[in-house]
Design a protein around this motif. Structure first.
Motif, mmCIF file in Angstrom:
data_model
loop_
_atom_site.group_PDB
_atom_site.id
_atom_site.type_symbol
_atom_site.label_atom_id
_atom_site.label_comp_id
_atom_site.label_asym_id
_atom_site.label_seq_id
_atom_site.Cartn_x
_atom_site.Cartn_y
_atom_site.Cartn_z
ATOM 1 N N ASP A 39 0.822 -1.213 0.000
ATOM 2 C CA ASP A 39 0.000 0.000 0.000
ATOM 3 C C ASP A 39 0.854 1.259 0.000
ATOM 4 O OD1 ASP A 39 -2.725 -0.948 0.024
ATOM 5 O OD2 ASP A 39 -2.349 -1.714 2.033
ATOM 6 N N ILE A 42 1.866 1.862 -3.603
ATOM 7 C CA ILE A 42 0.713 2.325 -4.384
ATOM 8 C C ILE A 42 0.405 3.780 -4.040
ATOM 9 C CG2 ILE A 42 -1.780 2.066 -4.688
ATOM 10 C CD1 ILE A 42 -1.392 -0.936 -4.565
ATOM 11 N N VAL A 46 0.381 7.029 -6.613
ATOM 12 C CA VAL A 46 -0.777 7.916 -6.764
ATOM 13 C C VAL A 46 -0.404 9.359 -6.451
ATOM 14 C CG1 VAL A 46 -3.074 8.481 -5.871
ATOM 15 C CG2 VAL A 46 -2.464 6.092 -6.304
ATOM 16 N N MET A 129 -8.095 8.165 -2.108
ATOM 17 C CA MET A 129 -7.253 7.026 -1.775
ATOM 18 C C MET A 129 -7.948 6.113 -0.770
ATOM 19 S SD MET A 129 -3.505 8.859 -1.550
ATOM 20 C CE MET A 129 -2.699 7.296 -1.175
ATOM 21 N N CYS A 158 -6.939 5.232 -5.515
ATOM 22 C CA CYS A 158 -6.767 3.786 -5.446
ATOM 23 C C CYS A 158 -7.834 3.187 -4.539
ATOM 24 C CB CYS A 158 -5.365 3.423 -4.926
ATOM 25 S SG CYS A 158 -4.991 4.100 -3.286
ATOM 26 N N ASN A 207 -3.389 -2.129 -11.850
ATOM 27 C CA ASN A 207 -3.712 -2.821 -10.605
ATOM 28 C C ASN A 207 -2.551 -3.678 -10.145
ATOM 29 O OD1 ASN A 207 -4.513 -4.854 -12.785
ATOM 30 N ND2 ASN A 207 -4.829 -6.081 -10.931
ATOM 31 N N TYR A 213 -5.129 1.371 -9.018
ATOM 32 C CA TYR A 213 -4.790 2.781 -8.912
ATOM 33 C C TYR A 213 -4.920 3.399 -10.296
ATOM 34 C CZ TYR A 213 -0.163 0.810 -10.088
ATOM 35 O OH TYR A 213 0.875 0.100 -10.670
#
Length: 218
Positions: A39, A42, A46, A129, A158, A207, A213
């Protein structure tokens, strides 16, 4: 939304640890049920969609505890940032983080993404998010986030999608949705692409297992 509000209030002391995988039990949970999805990485991808020298108006919905965004907002000193969340507990934690960091260009509001308290075309960018999987009426949430975004503006974020990992789908259905942390219905990857295409002229969707995302331009 009340069920979700109660769930996040009950889990406020472990929410950040789960997302950031800072505890042994959170790393085990992510590895077993989420295929080890990172996470933190990710979130980094983002947030990199927003330049540090961004000077426009940004809506962050839901802001959550701002565990990933506080450091970024500290660098976005010329932006006008509005953070909205339905959970007052989450919002309070975010406000406390911003205060400790001396970030003064952020306004925090309690509100519902399904009925945003803003005029049409109010923002240059919308960030969401880890939120859409918790919204009960995702159709309204997509309509509202698009409505308040200016033409040419960016929508990025995301969240969880179904159909990419059977173990993740099981924990979401049997535990997370029942307890109120997540709210059905959930999108598949192709369903999400189709939904985003209704509102945006350009979409880029990626993904990592069951986490998606994206970056879209209106």
């Amino acid at each position: 939304m009340e069920k979700s509000n109660k769930a996040y209030k009950a889990s406020k002391n472990i929410y950040d640890d789960t997302l950031t995988q800072s505890k042994w039990w959170s790393r085990l949970y992510i590895r077993f049920f989420w295929s080890g999805v990172n996470d933190v990485e990710i979130a980094r991808q983002v947030l990199n969609m927003l330049p540090d020298n961004f000077e426009g108006s940004l809506l962050d919905v839901p802001v959550g505890t701002a565990v990933f965004t506080t450091e970024k907002y500290g660098r976005m000193q010329n932006a006008k940032i509005t953070c909205l969340d339905y959970s007052q507990d989450m919002l309070q934690q975010a406000q406390e983080r911003f205060l400790r960091m001396g970030i003064d260009n952020v306004t925090c509001l309690q509100g519902n993404v399904e009925c945003l308290p803003f005029e049409n075309a109010s923002f240059d960018a919308v960030l969401s998010m880890n939120g859409f999987h918790a919204f009960p009426n995702k159709d309204k949430a997509f309509k509202e986030t698009s409505r308040v975004l200016k033409n040419g503006g960016m929508f990025c974020g995301c969240f969880y999608i179904k159909g990419e990992n059977r173990r993740t789908d099981l924990i979401v259905k049997q535990v997370l949705a029942r307890k109120g942390w997540f709210a059905p219905p959930f999108y598949t990857l192709e369903e999400l692409r189709s939904e985003l295409s209704r509102y945006y002229s350009s979409i880029n969707v990626c993904n990592d297992a069951a986490m998606v995302y994206f970056k879209c331009l209106k």
